[in-house]
Write a protein that holds these residues in place. Structure first.
Motif, short mmCIF file in Angstrom:
data_model
loop_
_atom_site.label_atom_id
_atom_site.label_comp_id
_atom_site.label_asym_id
_atom_site.label_seq_id
_atom_site.Cartn_x
_atom_site.Cartn_y
_atom_site.Cartn_z
N LEU A 81 0.71 -1.21 0.08
CA LEU A 81 -0.01 0.00 -0.13
C LEU A 81 0.97 1.27 0.00
O LEU A 81 0.22 2.32 -0.11
CB LEU A 81 -0.91 -0.20 1.13
CG LEU A 81 -2.16 -0.84 1.21
CD1 LEU A 81 -2.95 -1.01 2.40
CD2 LEU A 81 -3.01 -0.44 -0.09
N ASP A 82 2.11 1.22 0.33
CA ASP A 82 2.87 2.39 0.37
C ASP A 82 3.39 2.69 -1.09
O ASP A 82 4.08 3.85 -1.35
CB ASP A 82 4.31 2.10 1.05
CG ASP A 82 5.08 0.76 0.59
OD1 ASP A 82 4.49 -0.11 0.00
OD2 ASP A 82 6.28 0.78 0.93
N ARG A 83 3.14 2.11 -2.04
CA ARG A 83 3.66 2.26 -3.47
C ARG A 83 2.82 1.68 -4.62
O ARG A 83 3.18 1.68 -5.90
CB ARG A 83 4.94 1.45 -3.67
CG ARG A 83 4.83 -0.07 -3.70
CD ARG A 83 6.22 -0.81 -3.42
NE ARG A 83 6.85 -0.41 -2.13
CZ ARG A 83 8.16 -0.46 -1.80
NH1 ARG A 83 8.90 -0.92 -2.89
NH2 ARG A 83 8.51 -0.01 -0.58
N ARG A 84 1.62 1.64 -4.56
CA ARG A 84 0.62 1.06 -5.30
C ARG A 84 0.20 2.25 -6.44
O ARG A 84 0.15 3.33 -5.99
CB ARG A 84 -0.68 0.63 -4.87
CG ARG A 84 -0.39 -0.76 -4.32
CD ARG A 84 -1.08 -1.90 -5.01
NE ARG A 84 -1.23 -3.29 -4.25
CZ ARG A 84 -1.52 -4.18 -4.58
NH1 ARG A 84 -2.57 -3.92 -5.76
NH2 ARG A 84 -1.74 -5.21 -3.97
N SER A 85 -0.08 1.88 -8.00
CA SER A 85 -0.77 3.00 -8.37
C SER A 85 -1.93 3.59 -8.32
O SER A 85 -2.85 2.65 -8.04
CB SER A 85 -0.24 2.58 -9.99
OG SER A 85 -1.42 1.87 -10.32
N LEU A 86 -2.29 4.91 -8.37
CA LEU A 86 -3.56 5.34 -8.30
C LEU A 86 -4.33 4.28 -9.28
O LEU A 86 -5.79 4.23 -8.71
CB LEU A 86 -3.50 6.67 -8.71
CG LEU A 86 -2.83 7.56 -7.86
CD1 LEU A 86 -2.81 9.11 -8.25
CD2 LEU A 86 -3.79 7.74 -6.44
N VAL A 87 -4.09 4.22 -10.55
CA VAL A 87 -5.08 3.45 -11.41
C VAL A 87 -5.41 2.21 -10.78
O VAL A 87 -6.60 1.78 -10.77
CB VAL A 87 -4.37 3.53 -12.86
CG1 VAL A 87 -5.27 2.73 -13.67
CG2 VAL A 87 -4.42 4.93 -13.41
N GLU A 88 -4.49 1.62 -10.31
CA GLU A 88 -4.68 0.20 -9.89
C GLU A 88 -5.71 0.19 -8.96
O GLU A 88 -6.65 -0.76 -8.46
CB GLU A 88 -3.23 -0.59 -9.58
CG GLU A 88 -3.55 -1.98 -9.19
CD GLU A 88 -1.80 -2.34 -8.65
OE1 GLU A 88 -1.73 -3.41 -8.35
OE2 GLU A 88 -1.03 -1.48 -8.63
#
Length: 363
Positions: free
Chosen positions: A276-283
């Motif tokens: 959750l510290d690095r997930r893309s917004l779109v995903e």
């Protein structure tokens, strides 16, 4: 229950502190139940409407500032502090500087702290029962009308920072608080002096200028409030400033000089989950409600529900660089959502990309 019945060992405070440390609390303090000064400040803050639509801040009357009204016979409060900074997270500044990543407040990257702290506080109370006769108590962590921060300050766990978070010289501010209200007459701890001096870093950095004066937060402007507590559409005045922050905001803590001394937490429960510290917004945006509930099981984030989650991410996508993947995701959710709030936010965000892209206007 008559408090005079308690047979109390003279070193009870020390025993409680030692057991608390064994249970993973980083500091333990004790306070009386006199919150008179806090009551005056809270009343004024509520009168100014700074609580926004957090109606629960006002609805309990004086129970919030008079512990014995919330839990009859309360004589003392045991206050605890537990560090939460995950040792394995992407550097928060890096996450904020990547506008395609969803920024989530550090406290919410792992397991829901309510569960972790409540279980430990319950163990602490059970331990105390070995040393005294039956005693009355109730444990809290951000879970009832309890003035956690002023109580922690009275218990000597830190001082109140200008951003309205509790600060400690050896731990900064990256910690959770919890309390045990008890009918034991415990010796209060000494409060500590404050060490903010002339520093205004937290006030200056706030993207929405929510810290309207030292020690005074207008929640209606605060990104943590807007992305977590606020139910409706996020006011347009704050949308640009929110950037890619999709759940909470840590800016005032990130710039605080005292957080140079913050300790990372050894608690496995507070380690980053689901990347959750690095997930893309779109995903994150395209998670279905079922996926949202499954991936965030045991997380504090689930409390806001899928609609607010999508609202927040739709807003952040309006602030992201214009890319086909961003536009397509906004279009997809705009046409498929049943939420008027999410649809309105998608429309606003698509309009932000209009100047660089000839996409159809949405009305």
């Amino acid at each position: 229950m008559l408090n005079s019945r308690h047979s109390i060992p003279s070193d009870l405070n020390t025993r409680i502190e030692q057991l608390g440390k064994q249970l993973g609390f980083n500091a333990i303090g004790f306070s009386s139940i006199d919150l008179g000064a806090t009551e005056t400040q809270l009343t004024k803050w509520l009168e100014l409407g700074y609580h926004g639509d957090m109606d629960w801040m006002a609805k309990h009357g004086t129970k919030r500032t008079r512990p014995h009204e919330l839990v009859p016979n309360t004589l003392s409060i045991i206050s605890v502090r537990m560090n939460y900074l995950p040792p394995n997270g992407l550097d928060p500044i890096s996450a904020l500087n990547h506008p395609t990543i969803g920024y989530i407040s550090r406290y919410a990257l792992g397991r829901d702290y309510h569960k972790v702290l409540k279980q430990r506080l319950e163990k602490l109370a059970q331990g105390i029962q070995h040393w005294v006769d039956e005693f009355g108590y109730r444990v809290f962590t951000d879970s009832a009308p309890v003035m956690e921060k002023p109580i922690a300050v009275q218990a000597g766990l830190g001082w109140m920072g200008k951003h309205t978070n509790v600060l400690s010289r050896d731990a900064g501010s990256w910690f959770f608080l919890g309390e045990i209200y008890t009918d034991l007459p415990l010796m209060p701890s000494q409060p500590i002096t404050e060490h903010c001096g002339h520093c205004t870093a937290c006030i200056d950095i706030c993207p929405t200028k929510a810290i309207v004066a030292p020690y005074v937060l207008d929640a209606r402007r605060c990104i943590s409030y807007l992305t977590i507590e606020h139910k409706g559409s996020i006011p347009e005045a704050f949308r640009k400033a929110i950037g890619n922050r999709i759940y909470g905001c840590d800016d005032c803590q990130l710039v605080c000089p005292w957080n140079r001394f913050a300790q990372t937490s050894p608690e496995t429960d507070f380690r980053v989950r689901q990347q959750l510290d690095r997930r893309s917004l779109v995903e994150l945006f395209l998670w279905t409600e079922e996926q949202f509930n499954r991936y965030l099981e045991g997380s504090a984030i689930r409390r806001i529900g899928h609609e607010r989650w999508q609202r927040n991410i739709a807003l952040a996508l309006g602030n992201a660089p214009t890319q086909n993947i961003v536009l397509e995701a906004l279009e997809q959710v705009y046409h498929s959502t049943s939420s008027a709030i999410v649809r309105e936010q998608c429309a606003w965000s698509l309009a932000q990309h209009q100047s660089t892209d000839g996409h159809a206007d949405h009305h």
